[in-house]
Design a protein around this motif. Structure first.
Motif, PDB file in Angstrom:
ATOM      1  N   LYS A   1     -34.953  -1.888 -42.124  1.00  0.00           N
ATOM      2  CA  LYS A   1     -34.294  -2.175 -43.398  1.00  0.00           C
ATOM      3  C   LYS A   1     -32.848  -2.587 -43.123  1.00  0.00           C
ATOM      4  O   LYS A   1     -32.224  -2.083 -42.190  1.00  0.00           O
ATOM      5  N   ALA A   2     -32.339  -3.477 -43.940  1.00  0.00           N
ATOM      6  CA  ALA A   2     -30.923  -3.810 -43.840  1.00  0.00           C
ATOM      7  C   ALA A   2     -30.090  -2.741 -44.546  1.00  0.00           C
ATOM      8  O   ALA A   2     -29.179  -2.166 -43.954  1.00  0.00           O
ATOM      9  N   ILE A   3     -30.396  -2.469 -45.800  1.00  0.00           N
ATOM     10  CA  ILE A   3     -29.682  -1.429 -46.555  1.00  0.00           C
ATOM     11  C   ILE A   3     -30.716  -0.505 -47.179  1.00  0.00           C
ATOM     12  O   ILE A   3     -31.618  -0.957 -47.895  1.00  0.00           O
ATOM     13  N   SER A   4     -30.571   0.791 -46.907  1.00  0.00           N
ATOM     14  CA  SER A   4     -31.478   1.802 -47.446  1.00  0.00           C
ATOM     15  C   SER A   4     -30.667   2.808 -48.250  1.00  0.00           C
ATOM     16  O   SER A   4     -29.691   3.372 -47.740  1.00  0.00           O
ATOM     17  N   VAL A   5     -31.059   3.044 -49.501  1.00  0.00           N
ATOM     18  CA  VAL A   5     -30.371   3.972 -50.386  1.00  0.00           C
ATOM     19  C   VAL A   5     -31.290   5.155 -50.677  1.00  0.00           C
ATOM     20  O   VAL A   5     -32.404   4.973 -51.190  1.00  0.00           O
ATOM     21  N   SER A   6     -30.847   6.353 -50.343  1.00  0.00           N
ATOM     22  CA  SER A   6     -31.653   7.557 -50.551  1.00  0.00           C
ATOM     23  C   SER A   6     -31.772   7.896 -52.036  1.00  0.00           C
ATOM     24  O   SER A   6     -30.913   7.516 -52.848  1.00  0.00           O
ATOM     25  N   PRO A   7     -32.801   8.656 -52.412  1.00  0.00           N
ATOM     26  CA  PRO A   7     -33.102   8.835 -53.838  1.00  0.00           C
ATOM     27  C   PRO A   7     -32.040   9.579 -54.631  1.00  0.00           C
ATOM     28  O   PRO A   7     -31.892   9.342 -55.833  1.00  0.00           O
ATOM     29  N   GLU A   8     -31.286  10.482 -53.986  1.00  0.00           N
ATOM     30  CA  GLU A   8     -30.300  11.259 -54.727  1.00  0.00           C
ATOM     31  C   GLU A   8     -28.876  10.750 -54.537  1.00  0.00           C
ATOM     32  O   GLU A   8     -27.921  11.375 -55.016  1.00  0.00           O
ATOM     33  N   ALA A   9     -28.705   9.641 -53.838  1.00  0.00           N
ATOM     34  CA  ALA A   9     -27.377   9.046 -53.728  1.00  0.00           C
ATOM     35  C   ALA A   9     -26.909   8.609 -55.112  1.00  0.00           C
ATOM     36  O   ALA A   9     -27.721   8.298 -56.002  1.00  0.00           O
ATOM     37  N   GLY A  10     -25.591   8.566 -55.290  1.00  0.00           N
ATOM     38  CA  GLY A  10     -25.038   8.222 -56.592  1.00  0.00           C
ATOM     39  C   GLY A  10     -24.910   6.725 -56.801  1.00  0.00           C
ATOM     40  O   GLY A  10     -25.732   5.935 -56.340  1.00  0.00           O
ATOM     41  N   LYS A  11     -23.879   6.319 -57.475  1.00  0.00           N
ATOM     42  CA  LYS A  11     -23.648   4.928 -57.851  1.00  0.00           C
ATOM     43  C   LYS A  11     -23.471   4.061 -56.603  1.00  0.00           C
ATOM     44  O   LYS A  11     -22.773   4.449 -55.662  1.00  0.00           O
ATOM     45  N   ILE A  12     -24.089   2.884 -56.597  1.00  0.00           N
ATOM     46  CA  ILE A  12     -24.012   1.967 -55.474  1.00  0.00           C
ATOM     47  C   ILE A  12     -23.578   0.595 -55.983  1.00  0.00           C
ATOM     48  O   ILE A  12     -24.146   0.081 -56.958  1.00  0.00           O
TER      49      ILE A  12
END
Length: 504
Positions: free
Chosen positions: A339-350
């Motif tokens: 993946k280039a960018i992976s955002v975890s489920p509980e991360a906040g605003k992106i």
């Protein structure tokens, strides 16, 4: 500016630096430290230290005065150390080398060379510059400098020569322990990295880390123009919760776990280059950047290149409250799914702003996990693009949005790979797409969410399939003022509203 004196010591008045603020958060901060006081320079050779590497200098170092406002000066030469030099609680201290190399005795069984301050006895006003550390002998490598100060830390022009292959602590740890304290680490070079502990005489977990900023760091620390490579347990590892670390420039390469692992409120990375273009047998997950946690993390003007991917380019973990990726270029090549960018489920605003991703390998270029609720923390994508030839063998969609409430404005995706490659799949409710262009070999857009709105977009299959597929799980989908090639495939009983579109 320095004055040379005839008694074997020198007196120096150093410059006063100014650390510039970033992003308007810190407009300007003065670095006082060594710059605000006269220092007595003690030439270690004139006090009896052997500059040829024949005799240990530790007995001489232990006898030198430890008065405040003192700098130990190492003229050109090689200096053998067979023990730790420890100095805590100081008020104004420094080490300065002029083409000076510190050589650890291969028989020395300790873990430190210079331990300057501790978390519970930090010094204040520390200056370290101009030293090389020679780890070329087999099974050598130590914590070259551990510096923990309450305020005023300046480290410049340090280099480790050779691979750290002892299985002991990595070469550098730097902390500023006072929340109002400040420090700067500049031109530190550790490009040859370290060996995994399983191949060394010692047994620290996994292997050494290049530069550590520990949980004791609570101030502000700049890491400027450093070169870090090939470390088994992170290159730059910031494990602070409340301190701030700003990476400014530099190159970080081929480290296991992460080349840069960042945490702390308002910590950020600017103008750096991060590369993964090779891996060893034991390199299991070489992420370029890993954001662990903080109230606001910022990646700006960063170049990330993965030609031999063995991990994600950017991982944003659950404890990150808000992250921004801006003006950044990410290139992923090869044939390994990632993946280039992976955002975890509980991360906040992106926020993803003015960022270009070229993705030429299987996998998901941009994967946002999280609750599908329309009131979830928002992911905002503005004026960004994903291009490349990634194929659908390990995930058909270049973009997978599982979180609701997303906003995608002028977000362009073009994927030309085979195996039913698609541009984007939407699973989070209440997402908005405006003025973007979506091109893919197979159906570019697949919607499986409620309340999705498309306005002013263009979507086209390069193989002549439908421009969009709306699955039966979808409801209240709106498409307006958009150009849709080969129509919309309404799969099952769906609820789609059309307004002023062009079907081509």
């Amino acid at each position: 500016m320095s004055e040379h004196r005839g008694d074997g010591s020198d007196r120096i008045v150093t410059r006063r630096g100014v650390l510039r603020g970033l992003g308007g958060v810190l407009a300007a901060a003065s670095f006082a430290g060594t710059a605000s006081a006269d220092k007595d320079w003690l030439n270690v050779v004139k006090y009896g230290a052997d500059p040829t590497g024949g005799e240990s200098i530790n007995p001489v170092l232990e006898e030198l005065p430890r008065d405040d406002d003192t700098i130990l000066y190492f003229p050109e030469g090689q200096y053998l150390m067979d023990d730790e030099y420890r100095h805590v609680g100081f008020q104004g201290f420094g080490l300065s080398g002029d083409d000076a190399t510190i050589v650890p005795d291969p028989e020395y069984d300790g873990r430190w060379l210079f331990k300057l301050g501790t978390y519970n006895q930090p010094g204040d006003d520390l200056y370290v510059e101009g030293l090389d550390f020679d780890f070329t002998t087999d099974h050598t490598g130590l914590r070259a400098v551990q510096a923990q100060v309450s305020d005023d830390l300046l480290v410049q022009d340090l280099e480790v020569v050779g691979q750290h292959d002892s299985g002991k602590f990595g070469p550098f740890l730097f902390d500023v322990t006072d929340p109002s304290g400040i420090g700067s680490i500049e031109n530190v070079r550790i490009p040859e990295g370290g060996e995994f502990s399983k191949y060394t005489p010692s047994d620290i977990d996994v292997g050494p880390t290049g530069i550590i900023v520990s949980p004791s760091h609570e101030g502000k620390l700049w890491v400027r123009n450093c070169e870090v490579g090939l470390w088994p347990d992170n290159g730059l590892y910031c494990s602070t919760d409340s301190g701030r670390v700003v990476v400014d420039g530099g190159i970080f390469k081929n480290c296991n776990i992460a080349c840069i692992r960042l945490s702390g409120d308002y910590s950020s990375i600017h103008d750096a280059t991060v590369v993964v273009d090779s891996h060893r047998e034991d390199d299991s997950n070489q992420r370029a950047i890993r954001l662990d946690g903080g109230a606001y993390n910022w990646i700006e003007d960063v170049e990330i290149r993965l030609s031999e991917p063995n991990g994600h380019a950017i991982s944003i973990l659950n404890d990150v409250e808000w992250a921004r990726i801006q003006n950044t270029n990410v290139t992923v090549d090869g044939h390994v799914p990632t993946k280039a960018i992976s955002v975890s489920p509980e991360a906040g605003k992106i926020d993803l702003i003015n960022t270009e991703i070229e993705f030429n390998t299987p996998g998901c270029a941009f994967h946002v996990k999280g609750p599908s609720s329309p009131d979830a923390d928002r992911v905002s994508v503005l004026k960004s693009s994903i291009t490349g030839s990634g194929d659908g063998t390990h995930g058909r969609h270049a973009v997978r949005i599982e979180r609701g409430n997303g906003e995608f404005d002028r977000f362009d995706v073009k994927q030309t790979g085979t195996d039913y490659r698609r541009a984007i799949k939407i699973l989070g409710d209440g997402c908005q797409f405006t003025w973007g262009h979506y091109y893919a070999t197979h159906i570019p857009i697949v919607n499986e969410a409620d309340g999705t709105t498309f306005h002013g977009i263009t979507t086209r299959s390069l193989d002549g399939d439908e421009g969009m597929k709306v699955l039966e799980e979808s409801a209240d989908v709106s498409i307006s003022e958009s150009a849709v090639y080969n129509g919309v495939w309404e799969y099952g009983d769906v609820d789609v509203t059309y307004s002023d579109n062009r079907f081509l």
